[in-house]
Enzyme design. Structure first.
Site, mmCIF file in Angstrom:
data_model
loop_
_atom_site.group_PDB
_atom_site.id
_atom_site.type_symbol
_atom_site.label_atom_id
_atom_site.label_comp_id
_atom_site.label_asym_id
_atom_site.label_seq_id
_atom_site.Cartn_x
_atom_site.Cartn_y
_atom_site.Cartn_z
ATOM 1 N N ASP A 353 0.782 -1.235 0.000
ATOM 2 C CA ASP A 353 0.000 0.000 0.000
ATOM 3 C C ASP A 353 0.813 1.283 0.000
ATOM 4 O OD1 ASP A 353 -3.161 -0.315 0.784
ATOM 5 O OD2 ASP A 353 -1.961 -2.069 1.282
ATOM 6 N N TRP A 392 -1.593 5.851 1.059
ATOM 7 C CA TRP A 392 -2.047 6.125 2.428
ATOM 8 C C TRP A 392 -3.076 5.089 2.898
ATOM 9 C CZ3 TRP A 392 -1.721 9.663 -1.570
ATOM 10 C CH2 TRP A 392 -0.704 10.614 -1.463
ATOM 11 N N ASP A 393 -3.275 4.037 2.111
ATOM 12 C CA ASP A 393 -4.314 3.058 2.421
ATOM 13 C C ASP A 393 -5.693 3.719 2.493
ATOM 14 O OD1 ASP A 393 -5.409 0.601 2.876
ATOM 15 O OD2 ASP A 393 -4.649 0.351 4.907
ATOM 16 N N TYR A 394 -5.924 4.693 1.624
ATOM 17 C CA TYR A 394 -7.246 5.323 1.550
ATOM 18 C C TYR A 394 -8.137 4.534 0.590
ATOM 19 C CZ TYR A 394 -5.863 9.453 4.212
ATOM 20 O OH TYR A 394 -5.469 10.298 5.206
ATOM 21 N N ASP A 395 -8.132 3.188 0.769
ATOM 22 C CA ASP A 395 -9.039 2.396 -0.054
ATOM 23 C C ASP A 395 -10.472 2.698 0.368
ATOM 24 O OD1 ASP A 395 -8.812 1.224 2.421
ATOM 25 O OD2 ASP A 395 -8.096 -0.701 1.699
#
Lengths: 731, 127
Positions: A353, A392-395
């Site tokens: 990620d 940023w792992d803004y999934d």
């Protein structure tokens, strides 16, 4: 006189002084706490070369035993096909009393037309029954539980899955188990979390009414199976797949149990079951594929695949081949649109990620986006991206909600897309174009990660109220006293922070805010189509992250799940990750004081907001969740103060004018007045209420159900209790 | 005045304990506050830490000025806290609650320190 006699006082005072100095030392030394980033200038390890003990298995390596959990024979690779024509499903037109789908209906409104429970009488709610699913950690097992389940209710049945995928039918009035299908999921198959958000109700187009498997319950499992059982008896539907099951590991290539799993209910759109899956974060760049696939709801036959790096091949991979590795996975609940023949896929990130230099242009176009796939072919019709080149792992964790947007020239078919950023995008479902303005704003570019430039701009949904607070300042740091507050101020200043899109950093930790559990995670939103009121609960939870060199990652013992030395429960999707196959590992922790376990930023950490979609104005907004079960060192304070806690799990809105939401770490179910936002009622649950509640009517009585399954990562107590409330008889 | 006083009564021991407490609390403020100041952060903590330590040392030496130094630092903390966060209750909590509780303790030491000073002066007079 005082000069001559220093012994007593000095000995005493000096001793304490000494110990005080020693007491400061841990605050400044590198912590041994496994979740603390190593700190400025400490992302590399001295000495040895990176370990080459583990070279990573070939993606072509055969799947180990147990990966195909039910040992289902695969047969030859299938080409693309067409779904058996479907009959209309009840999810599209739910009966007044029912809650037939995860989001109540196919639109995922989480709105119920029931009005027996109102702001006037909600205070009288009492427990009608408590049902125990039986799924919780056995003694000695690392707790990876968070059931996250929302039951569905159709006719005379309340259907749900346990955290480990057993399917049950309950009597809606008493909670008595009518039947149970044991799925046989093993502990090793639990990925980050043992969760099963919901089952799916399906009415067959080929089996006549009155015969077994006319009405069916479908679920996707942690160990990657589709299971269809008869809604009346719970017996497997022989005509579906291989004796009622489909092996979803087919074509995935090398994997181990727990690497890939399903936790969300797969939507059925025009006869096609659309399957997505979670790929455990942070393991390796060449993790198994995030492919999206269609299967025939009638027969379980493979229909198509959408495989990001093989965009023109919609069939199953040839013998010895596999779906493209490391592509963005989608673990959120998808939304199906029967009228437009589309499924809206909320995507996450490519594998690894926090490092984007090894991603293909095709991946960069579709990660952290909504991808509208044609359910006939599996081809994307449109894509809307919420974060460009996400590190940023803004999934997207939430299920998008379909609404008729109140436009100037009449209603527009719209999709409301909640994000972890707290930006809510409102798109035209026909072409993916924003209905409300989206601005591309400059984003920070400074980075010390070689060869991995950031996107110069990022999209902001300026036409919707932001579900977030302003950027952090040093003076926002918090604590119980000036000393722990100062500790956090120092942590803030030692880190790199340039606002929401601060690029990852090796040289020192960086602050990720609103954070990967910020905004709307998987809870999703509720929308009352009659009043146009949108309800959202959201988070304010910054993270403190740092990239570390491969050597350092090895020194920290970070290894991927398919490493022979991997310890179950040792690393998780939301924690430190090896990010094998890349130059870096990742260390992730909450932005907290690691000694007191209090967040470094001041409250609130969770909020709830009501937005009028006609005017896009905030009707009411306030902190969500009390301090009763939270406090320094994890000690409950029992303070009835509404501090606003982190929350996971969505809201429900009813025609009776009540909003129900649990989600908070105070382990309570809350009821609010939909008009004013005033808290009307709450009840302490036997475990954390990290699930979306639901409501139904049965034999003239309205019930409210919440799975109090708890959440291991949120440190909310785990239980296996489904708690169901109703008004006292005769009310 | 170059040395520490010798506590005899319980009240004097308690005063000594408060003085030590000030030094204990002041040290992390001074050390971490110095790094914070070097990193471009707030100067409050290093200054407050120095003042509190000085106050504690003076109190150990039996001087009532130490108590007043702490109280001055505490008093100036209020306008600083209001300047930083306004009337935000959550924001004021870490800045004011602890220091105020300590201020109460420090106020209680004033009569003891006064008496100690008198005794000390009297002894010096005799000598």
């Amino acid at each position: 006189m005082p000069r001559t006699d220093l012994s007593a006082a000095t000995a005493l005072c000096g001793l304490v002084l000494l110990s005080a100095t020693a007491g400061i030392a841990p605050a400044r030394a590198q912590s041994a706490y496994k979740e603390a980033p190593p700190g400025p200038g400490d992302a590399d390890a001295p000495g040895k070369k990176p370990s080459d003990k583990f070279a990573g298995p070939s993606p072509f390596a055969p799947q180990a035993p147990g990966v195909n959990a039910a040992n289902i024979p695969d047969g030859p690779p299938a080409g693309p096909g067409e779904a058996t024509p479907a009959v209309e499903q009840i999810g599209s037109h739910p009966a007044h009393d029912d809650w037939p789908a995860y989001g109540r209906d196919t639109d995922a409104t989480r709105f119920s037309p029931l009005e027996q429970i109102t702001p006037r009488n909600v205070g009288q709610l009492t427990r009608a029954f408590v049902y125990h699913t039986g799924s919780k950690p056995a003694p000695g097992q690392v707790n990876k539980w968070a059931a996250e389940t929302t039951p569905i209710k159709v006719g005379d049945g309340l259907y749900m899955c346990s955290a480990m995928n057993d399917i049950v039918k309950l009597d809606p009035a008493t909670g008595k188990e009518v039947w149970r299908h044991e799925a046989g999921v093993k502990y090793a198959s639990i990925p980050y979390t043992a969760a099963c958000k919901a089952v799916v109700y399906y009415t067959s187009s080929t089996v006549p009414e009155g015969e077994p498997c006319h009405n069916r319950i479908l679920e996707g499992t942690l160990d990657m199976r589709l299971i269809e059982v008869d809604a009346d008896t719970g017996k497997l539907c022989e005509g579906f797949g291989y004796h009622g099951q489909v092996n979803l590991m087919k074509g995935m290539g090398e994997s181990v149990p727990g690497f890939v799993s399903m936790t969300a209910p797969p939507p059925i759109v025009n006869g096609a079951i659309v399957v997505n899956h979670e790929v455990l974060d942070g393991q390796r760049r060449w993790a198994p594929s995030g492919v999206i696939r269609g299967y025939d709801a009638e027969t379980g036959k493979f229909l198509w695949a959408w495989d990001v790096n093989r965009p023109d091949q919609h069939g199953e991979p040839a013998e010895g081949q596999h779906y493209s590795r490391g592509t963005p996975n989608s673990w959120a609940t998808m939304t199906g649109d029967n009228a437009l023949g589309l499924v809206y896929v909320p995507t996450g990130n490519s594998a690894a990620d926090y490092y984007s230099a090894m991603r293909s242009p095709e991946e960069n176009k579709v990660s952290s986006a909504i991808v509208a796939l044609d359910v006939k072919t599996g081809s994307p019709r449109w894509v809307f991206q919420t974060v460009h080149k996400d590190v940023w792992d803004y999934d997207i964790g939430s299920q998008p909600t379909m609404i008729d947007f109140p436009g100037q020239d009449g209603p527009v078919p719209a999709l409301v897309v909640p994000t972890k950023r707290g930006q809510t995008f409102v798109l035209d479902r026909r072409d993916g174009k924003p209905i409300l303005p989206v601005e591309d704003r400059p984003a920070p570019l400074a980075t010390d990660v070689q060869g991995d430039p950031r996107s110069p701009t990022q999209p902001w949904s300026v036409g919707m109220p932001r579900l977030g607070l302003p950027d952090l300042k040093e003076s926002d740091m918090w604590g119980m006293s000036p000393i722990d507050q100062l500790f956090c101020r120092l942590k803030f200043r030692r880190a790199k922070y340039e606002g929401e899109f601060t690029a990852p950093s090796v040289e020192k930790p960086w602050i990720e805010y609103p954070g990967y559990n910020g905004g709307s995670d998987w809870g999703s939103m509720a929308y009352d189509p009659k009043t146009g009121v949108l309800i959202a609960n959201w988070n304010v939870t910054p993270m403190y992250d740092q990239l570390v060199t491969r050597k350092k990652a090895d020194a920290l013992g970070l290894m991927p799940i398919d490493d022979p030395n991997f310890k179950p429960g040792g690393g998780g999707a939301e924690g430190n990750g090896a990010m094998a196959d890349t130059p870096y590992g990742i260390v992730v922790s909450p932005f907290w004081n690691q000694y007191t376990h209090m967040m470094c930023n001041k409250p609130p950490y969770g909020m709830i907001t009501a937005i009028d979609m006609h005017t896009r104005k905030v009707l009411w907004q306030h902190p969500l969740g009390s301090a009763r079960a939270n406090g320094p060192w994890g000690v409950p304070t029992y303070l009835p103060l509404t501090i606003g806690t982190p929350n996971n799990g969505g809201p429900v809105i009813t025609a009776g004018g009540v909003v129900f939401v649990a989600a908070t770490t105070d382990n309570m179910l809350h009821a609010f007045d939909a008009k004013s936002g005033k808290e009307l009622w709450n009840d302490v649950l036997p475990g954390g209420g990290q699930a979306t509640p639901m409501t139904y009517e049965y034999k003239g009585r309205q019930y409210v159900a919440i799975m109090a399954g708890g959440h291991h990562f949120m440190m909310a107590p785990v239980s296996d209790a489904l708690v169901v409330y109703a008004l006292p008889d005769g009310k | 005045m170059a040395g520490l006083y010798r506590p005899r009564r319980a009240s004097e021991w308690a005063t000594c304990a408060v003085a030590v407490l000030l030094i204990l609390l002041g040290l992390p403020l001074l050390i971490m506050g110095a790094e914070l100041a070097l990193l471009g952060g707030s100067l409050y903590y290093v200054v407050a830490g120095a003042a509190i330590i000085a106050g504690g040392i003076l109190m150990l030496m039996g001087s009532v000025a130490g108590a007043f130094l702490y109280l001055l630092a505490w008093l100036l903390t209020w306008p600083w806290a209001l300047w930083e966060v306004g009337f935000d209750g959550w924001g004021l909590l870490p800045r004011l609650l602890g220091p105020t509780l300590i201020a109460v303790l420090v106020v209680l030491t004033i009569p003891v320190l006064r008496r100690l000073q008198k005794t000390s002066l009297a002894q010096k007079g005799i000598a």
